[in-house]
Motif scaffolding. Sequence first.
Motif, mmCIF file in Angstrom:
data_model
loop_
_atom_site.group_PDB
_atom_site.id
_atom_site.type_symbol
_atom_site.label_atom_id
_atom_site.label_comp_id
_atom_site.label_asym_id
_atom_site.label_seq_id
_atom_site.Cartn_x
_atom_site.Cartn_y
_atom_site.Cartn_z
ATOM 1 N N VAL A 1 73.559 30.001 -31.831
ATOM 2 C CA VAL A 1 73.381 30.725 -33.392
ATOM 3 C C VAL A 1 74.279 30.352 -34.191
ATOM 4 C CG1 VAL A 1 73.017 32.518 -34.763
ATOM 5 C CG2 VAL A 1 71.843 32.495 -32.430
ATOM 6 N N PHE A 2 74.154 29.647 -35.645
ATOM 7 C CA PHE A 2 75.165 29.347 -36.304
ATOM 8 C C PHE A 2 75.825 30.500 -36.763
ATOM 9 C CE2 PHE A 2 72.104 30.197 -39.612
ATOM 10 C CZ PHE A 2 72.620 30.753 -40.709
ATOM 11 N N GLU A 3 77.241 30.296 -37.120
ATOM 12 C CA GLU A 3 78.329 31.405 -37.452
ATOM 13 C C GLU A 3 78.261 31.321 -39.105
ATOM 14 O OE1 GLU A 3 82.238 31.476 -35.875
ATOM 15 O OE2 GLU A 3 81.542 30.146 -34.322
ATOM 16 N N MET A 4 78.299 32.549 -39.737
ATOM 17 C CA MET A 4 77.907 32.596 -41.195
ATOM 18 C C MET A 4 79.120 31.931 -41.611
ATOM 19 S SD MET A 4 75.879 33.463 -43.455
ATOM 20 C CE MET A 4 74.939 34.463 -42.444
ATOM 21 N N ASN A 5 80.620 32.240 -41.331
ATOM 22 C CA ASN A 5 81.683 31.763 -41.838
ATOM 23 C C ASN A 5 82.774 31.384 -40.958
ATOM 24 O OD1 ASN A 5 83.532 30.651 -43.628
ATOM 25 N ND2 ASN A 5 83.822 32.576 -44.816
ATOM 26 N N PRO A 6 82.686 30.252 -40.124
ATOM 27 C CA PRO A 6 83.631 29.903 -38.789
ATOM 28 C C PRO A 6 85.420 29.703 -39.590
ATOM 29 C CG PRO A 6 81.989 28.392 -39.059
ATOM 30 C CD PRO A 6 81.601 29.391 -39.955
ATOM 31 N N GLN A 7 85.459 29.328 -40.886
ATOM 32 C CA GLN A 7 86.420 29.380 -41.583
ATOM 33 C C GLN A 7 87.377 28.360 -40.597
ATOM 34 O OE1 GLN A 7 88.614 33.033 -42.877
ATOM 35 N NE2 GLN A 7 86.604 34.019 -42.935
ATOM 36 N N LYS A 8 86.569 27.119 -40.223
ATOM 37 C CA LYS A 8 87.505 26.091 -39.686
ATOM 38 C C LYS A 8 87.488 24.810 -40.108
ATOM 39 C CE LYS A 8 86.089 27.863 -35.206
ATOM 40 N NZ LYS A 8 87.500 28.397 -34.421
ATOM 41 N N THR A 9 86.512 24.280 -41.115
ATOM 42 C CA THR A 9 86.557 23.138 -42.026
ATOM 43 C C THR A 9 86.325 23.327 -43.462
ATOM 44 O OG1 THR A 9 85.402 22.406 -39.897
ATOM 45 C CG2 THR A 9 85.406 20.908 -41.898
#
Length: 121
Positions: free
Chosen positions: A95-103
Amino acid sequence: MIKVSDLKVSQLFLFKEQSYTGRLNVVYKDHAVEFYELSDEQRNLFMEDVATVAKAIAKAFNPDKINYGAFSDTLSHLHMHIVPKYKDGYGFGSVFEMNPQKTYLSDAEYDAVIEKIKANL
């Protein structure tokens, strides 16, 4: 988010966080919280906007799958997340993460992504 364009009954925004290259949000222009609040015509036009955006993402970025999400417990406005997923990319198969804050991208990179999307709308 960065505004990309106006659609038939929605506005299109690019997420600044781009772990999923080309991730967008289709936001219904008028006030509505739930799908059932829309008339049949409004709902059909909104879903047409969603499909138009998904087709543009498919052409622009060739994802292996596109995920769709209408999540919102606290934001009182109807919107749909459009999340391209790539087999060798971040979070494929889950499931996609809402805001992974990686890119995050540079302004020039955001502009290039937006232009690629607009060219395919």
